[in-house]
Write a protein that holds these residues in place. Sequence first.
Motif, PDB file in Angstrom:
ATOM      1  N   GLU A  45      28.295  23.360   8.857  1.00 50.01           N
ATOM      2  CA  GLU A  45      27.048  24.102   9.085  1.00 50.01           C
ATOM      3  C   GLU A  45      26.846  25.239   8.100  1.00 50.01           C
ATOM      4  N   ASN A  46      27.914  25.715   7.449  1.00 46.82           N
ATOM      5  CA  ASN A  46      27.833  26.980   6.725  1.00 46.82           C
ATOM      6  C   ASN A  46      27.907  26.886   5.206  1.00 46.82           C
ATOM      7  N   ILE A  47      28.425  25.823   4.651  1.00 47.67           N
ATOM      8  CA  ILE A  47      28.679  25.783   3.209  1.00 47.67           C
ATOM      9  C   ILE A  47      27.803  24.728   2.540  1.00 47.67           C
ATOM     10  N   THR A  48      27.111  25.139   1.476  1.00 48.19           N
ATOM     11  CA  THR A  48      26.278  24.241   0.689  1.00 48.19           C
ATOM     12  C   THR A  48      26.526  24.524  -0.790  1.00 48.19           C
ATOM     13  N   ALA A  49      26.608  23.456  -1.590  1.00 49.65           N
ATOM     14  CA  ALA A  49      26.755  23.596  -3.043  1.00 49.65           C
ATOM     15  C   ALA A  49      25.814  22.609  -3.718  1.00 49.65           C
ATOM     16  N   TYR A  50      25.367  22.939  -4.938  1.00 46.24           N
ATOM     17  CA  TYR A  50      24.483  22.036  -5.672  1.00 46.24           C
ATOM     18  C   TYR A  50      24.717  22.172  -7.174  1.00 46.24           C
ATOM     19  N   GLY A  51      24.289  21.172  -7.888  1.00 42.70           N
ATOM     20  CA  GLY A  51      24.270  21.183  -9.345  1.00 42.70           C
ATOM     21  C   GLY A  51      23.028  20.444  -9.805  1.00 42.70           C
ATOM     22  N   GLN A  52      22.386  20.940 -10.851  1.00 42.77           N
ATOM     23  CA  GLN A  52      21.180  20.283 -11.341  1.00 42.77           C
ATOM     24  C   GLN A  52      21.040  20.473 -12.840  1.00 42.77           C
ATOM     25  N   ALA A  53      20.342  19.526 -13.456  1.00 46.63           N
ATOM     26  CA  ALA A  53      20.009  19.584 -14.882  1.00 46.63           C
ATOM     27  C   ALA A  53      18.494  19.467 -14.993  1.00 46.63           C
ATOM     28  N   MET A  54      17.879  20.442 -15.660  1.00 52.45           N
ATOM     29  CA  MET A  54      16.427  20.473 -15.805  1.00 52.45           C
ATOM     30  C   MET A  54      16.061  20.486 -17.291  1.00 52.45           C
ATOM     31  N   ILE A  55      15.125  19.645 -17.677  1.00 52.10           N
ATOM     32  CA  ILE A  55      14.604  19.611 -19.048  1.00 52.10           C
ATOM     33  C   ILE A  55      13.315  20.414 -19.055  1.00 52.10           C
ATOM     34  N   ARG A  56      13.165  21.299 -20.035  1.00 57.04           N
ATOM     35  CA  ARG A  56      11.977  22.157 -20.129  1.00 57.04           C
ATOM     36  C   ARG A  56      11.192  21.811 -21.392  1.00 57.04           C
ATOM     37  N   ASN A  57       9.867  21.681 -21.250  1.00 59.43           N
ATOM     38  CA  ASN A  57       8.968  21.379 -22.372  1.00 59.43           C
ATOM     39  C   ASN A  57       7.743  22.275 -22.297  1.00 59.43           C
ATOM     40  N   GLY A  58       7.232  22.674 -23.436  1.00 63.29           N
ATOM     41  CA  GLY A  58       6.043  23.511 -23.494  1.00 63.29           C
ATOM     42  C   GLY A  58       6.368  24.832 -24.152  1.00 63.29           C
ATOM     43  N   GLY A  59       6.109  25.936 -23.459  1.00 60.04           N
ATOM     44  CA  GLY A  59       6.389  27.264 -23.988  1.00 60.04           C
ATOM     45  C   GLY A  59       7.868  27.551 -24.120  1.00 60.04           C
ATOM     46  N   VAL A  60       8.701  26.829 -23.364  1.00 55.45           N
ATOM     47  CA  VAL A  60      10.153  26.951 -23.433  1.00 55.45           C
ATOM     48  C   VAL A  60      10.704  25.536 -23.568  1.00 55.45           C
ATOM     49  N   ASP A  61      11.534  25.290 -24.552  1.00 61.45           N
ATOM     50  CA  ASP A  61      12.122  23.966 -24.745  1.00 61.45           C
ATOM     51  C   ASP A  61      13.626  24.045 -24.568  1.00 61.45           C
ATOM     52  N   GLY A  62      14.196  22.992 -23.990  1.00 57.17           N
ATOM     53  CA  GLY A  62      15.642  22.939 -23.846  1.00 57.17           C
ATOM     54  C   GLY A  62      16.056  22.341 -22.519  1.00 57.17           C
ATOM     55  N   VAL A  63      17.336  22.451 -22.238  1.00 60.58           N
ATOM     56  CA  VAL A  63      17.920  21.924 -21.014  1.00 60.58           C
ATOM     57  C   VAL A  63      18.560  23.084 -20.262  1.00 60.58           C
ATOM     58  N   GLY A  64      18.282  23.164 -18.981  1.00 58.38           N
ATOM     59  CA  GLY A  64      18.893  24.183 -18.137  1.00 58.38           C
ATOM     60  C   GLY A  64      19.840  23.537 -17.145  1.00 58.38           C
ATOM     61  N   LEU A  65      21.052  24.026 -17.082  1.00 58.21           N
ATOM     62  CA  LEU A  65      22.041  23.544 -16.123  1.00 58.21           C
ATOM     63  C   LEU A  65      22.299  24.639 -15.101  1.00 58.21           C
ATOM     64  N   GLN A  66      22.312  24.285 -13.831  1.00 56.66           N
ATOM     65  CA  GLN A  66      22.550  25.266 -12.781  1.00 56.66           C
ATOM     66  C   GLN A  66      23.558  24.734 -11.788  1.00 56.66           C
ATOM     67  N   LEU A  67      24.422  25.622 -11.332  1.00 57.06           N
ATOM     68  CA  LEU A  67      25.350  25.346 -10.251  1.00 57.06           C
ATOM     69  C   LEU A  67      25.154  26.430  -9.208  1.00 57.06           C
ATOM     70  N   GLY A  68      25.198  26.059  -7.958  1.00 66.15           N
ATOM     71  CA  GLY A  68      24.990  27.045  -6.914  1.00 66.15           C
ATOM     72  C   GLY A  68      25.883  26.802  -5.718  1.00 66.15           C
ATOM     73  N   PHE A  69      26.157  27.860  -4.980  1.00 67.23           N
ATOM     74  CA  PHE A  69      27.015  27.814  -3.807  1.00 67.23           C
ATOM     75  C   PHE A  69      26.497  28.836  -2.806  1.00 67.23           C
ATOM     76  N   SER A  70      26.415  28.444  -1.553  1.00 67.24           N
ATOM     77  CA  SER A  70      26.025  29.414  -0.533  1.00 67.24           C
ATOM     78  C   SER A  70      26.896  29.232   0.709  1.00 67.24           C
ATOM     79  N   TYR A  71      27.136  30.337   1.360  1.00 67.69           N
ATOM     80  CA  TYR A  71      27.883  30.362   2.608  1.00 67.69           C
ATOM     81  C   TYR A  71      27.072  31.185   3.605  1.00 67.69           C
ATOM     82  N   ALA A  72      26.712  30.573   4.718  1.00 65.80           N
ATOM     83  CA  ALA A  72      25.953  31.264   5.750  1.00 65.80           C
ATOM     84  C   ALA A  72      26.901  31.841   6.787  1.00 65.80           C
ATOM     85  N   PHE A  73      26.742  33.114   7.083  1.00 66.43           N
ATOM     86  CA  PHE A  73      27.596  33.784   8.070  1.00 66.43           C
ATOM     87  C   PHE A  73      27.126  33.478   9.473  1.00 66.43           C
TER      88      PHE A  73
END
Length: 73
Positions: A45-73
Amino acid sequence: PYASAQMVWNLGDKTKFTANDIVLPELAVKSYVQYGVGVQKRWGENITAYGQAMIRNGGVDGVGLQLGFSYAF
């Protein structure tokens, strides 16, 4: 797994940035789109993690990688 698409519209892209009366046009960010894929995992119920890769086009070009972790008290 999930897929995501976003359009980022910068309302301040016409703003003129200056330093000591010198115009710095490269600081303005134009609107852009980003799209990509990711995966999210939940443990119990309390722990969630994610990873994602996003491609950006237009005013900003490139690839963004994100990792995230959350723990709910």
